[in-house]
Design a protein around this motif. Structure first.
Motif, PDB file in Angstrom:
ATOM      1  N   HIS A  48       0.884  -1.216  -0.049  1.00  0.00           N
ATOM      2  CA  HIS A  48       0.031  -0.098   0.091  1.00  0.00           C
ATOM      3  C   HIS A  48       1.020   1.006   0.124  1.00  0.00           C
ATOM      4  CE1 HIS A  48      -3.649  -2.235   0.548  1.00  0.00           C
ATOM      5  NE2 HIS A  48      -3.268  -2.921   1.575  1.00  0.00           N
ATOM      6  N   ALA A 101      -8.226  -5.415  -3.101  1.00  0.00           N
ATOM      7  CA  ALA A 101      -7.045  -4.412  -2.736  1.00  0.00           C
ATOM      8  C   ALA A 101      -5.780  -4.384  -3.390  1.00  0.00           C
ATOM      9  CB  ALA A 101      -6.938  -4.652  -1.150  1.00  0.00           C
ATOM     10  N   THR A 102      -5.478  -5.847  -3.805  1.00  0.00           N
ATOM     11  CA  THR A 102      -4.175  -5.950  -4.493  1.00  0.00           C
ATOM     12  C   THR A 102      -4.274  -5.100  -5.846  1.00  0.00           C
ATOM     13  OG1 THR A 102      -4.943  -7.931  -5.279  1.00  0.00           O
ATOM     14  CG2 THR A 102      -3.427  -7.874  -3.419  1.00  0.00           C
ATOM     15  N   SER A 105      -4.060  -1.261  -5.430  1.00  0.00           N
ATOM     16  CA  SER A 105      -2.972  -0.958  -5.047  1.00  0.00           C
ATOM     17  C   SER A 105      -1.839  -0.787  -6.212  1.00  0.00           C
ATOM     18  CB  SER A 105      -1.973  -1.872  -3.793  1.00  0.00           C
ATOM     19  OG  SER A 105      -0.734  -1.436  -3.367  1.00  0.00           O
ATOM     20  N   ASP A 108      -3.029   2.522  -7.761  1.00  0.00           N
ATOM     21  CA  ASP A 108      -2.449   3.400  -7.020  1.00  0.00           C
ATOM     22  C   ASP A 108      -0.956   3.925  -7.517  1.00  0.00           C
ATOM     23  OD1 ASP A 108      -4.659   4.182  -5.863  1.00  0.00           O
ATOM     24  OD2 ASP A 108      -4.213   2.712  -4.027  1.00  0.00           O
TER      25      ASP A 108
END
Ligand SMILES: Cc1cc2nc3c(=O)[nH]c(=O)nc-3n(C[C@H](O)[C@H](O)[C@H](O)COP(=O)(O)O)c2cc1C
Length: 197
Positions: A48, A101-102, A105, A108
Motif C-alpha cells: 500500500h 485491494a491488490t 494498490s 495506485d
C-alpha cells in the motif's frame, strides 16, 4: 505485439484468470508471434502507498535520495511494464462491490503526476495512450443488467481511473453469475464466446 496479463484473483480455479487466459489465447491467434508477460498481484502484491512513497513522489526526480528512489521501485516497475505493452488484459474479480485491494494498490502505483498523467490548461491528460485494454471481470452476481446493475462500481471505476491515465480503449468481458446456481455452469463458456479481439 506485447501483451501484459495482470492477475488479481488468489484462487487457483479463478474465473477471471481463466477468462484472461482465453482473451490472451485469442490475441495470440490473431497476432502470431506476440509475447505475453504475466504479473500476478495475488502472489506478488504491491505494498500500500506509504509515507516514504508519497514524499518521494512529490520530490523532483533529480532531488531524490537513494532511499526515496527505492520507495518508487514498485511504481516505476509497474509503469514500465505497462508502457512496454501494446495490450493489457486485466483480471478483475468483483470483491465487496469493488476490486481486490491488490488490484487497487497496483492502480495506485500507476497514477503518477507528470509520468502517467498531467494537468494542462484544458484539464487532466492521460499519458499512457495507444493501448487496448481487455478487462476479464468475474462476479458472483449479475451486474451487466437487472436490479444489481446500479451496484457495479467495478467497470465504471476501471473506465474512470485507467481512462484518466489515457487507457480509454477498453472492452469489458464479463463472467458473471458465478455464484448463481442456474447461471454458474454456463457463465464461463458464455463469457468466452463473447470475446472479440
Ligand atoms: C472476498 C470476496 C468478496 C466478494 N464480493 C462479491 C460482491 O460484492 N458481489 C458479487 O457479485 N460477488 C462477490 N464475490 C464473488 C466473486 O466475485 C466471484 O466468486 C468471482 O468469481 C471471483 O473471481 P475469481 O473467480 O476470478 O476468483 C466475492 C468473493 C469474495 C471471495
Amino acid at each position: 505485439m506485447h501483451i501484459l496479463h495482470v492477475i488479481s484473483s488468489p484462487r487457483s480455479s479463478s474465473f477471471s484468470i481463466q477468462l484472461g487466459h482465453q482473451i490472451v489465447e485469442k490475441l495470440l491467434a490473431a497476432h502470431p508471434g506476440s509475447t505475453v508477460r504475466e504479473r500476478n498481484l495475488a502472489t506478488h502484491p504491491m505494498p500500500h502507498l506509504e509515507e516514504a512513497y508519497l514524499q518521494s513522489m512529490y520530490t523532483p526526480a533529480e532531488a531524490r535520495t537513494p532511499a526515496q528512489q527505492a520507495a518508487l521501485r514498485h511504481s516505476d516497475e509497474a509503469i514500465q511494464e505497462l508502457l512496454e505493452a501494446d495490450v493489457l488484459v486485466l483480471g478483475a474479480p468483483f470483491y465487496n462491490f469493488g476490486i481486490p485491494a491488490t488490484l487497487k494498490s497496483w492502480i495506485d502505483h500507476l497514477c503518477r503526476s507528470g509520468i502517467t498523467f498531467s494537468y494542462t490548461a484544458a484539464g487532466p491528460k492521460g499519458l499512457i495512450t495507444g493501448k487496448k485494454v481487455y478487462v476479464a471481470l468475474s462476479s458472483g452476481g449479475v451486474y451487466s443488467e437487472g436490479p444489481m446493475a446500479v451496484y457495479d462500481f467495478v467497470a465504471p471505476y476501471l473506465r474512470a481511473t485507467l481512462g484518466f491515465l489515457g487507457l480509454t480503449d477498453m472492452e469489458v468481458v464479463r463472467v458473471e453469475g458465478t455464484a448463481v446456481p442456474e447461471l454458474a455452469a454456463t457463465a464461463l463458456p458464455k463469457a468466452i464466446a463473447s470475446i472479440e479481439v
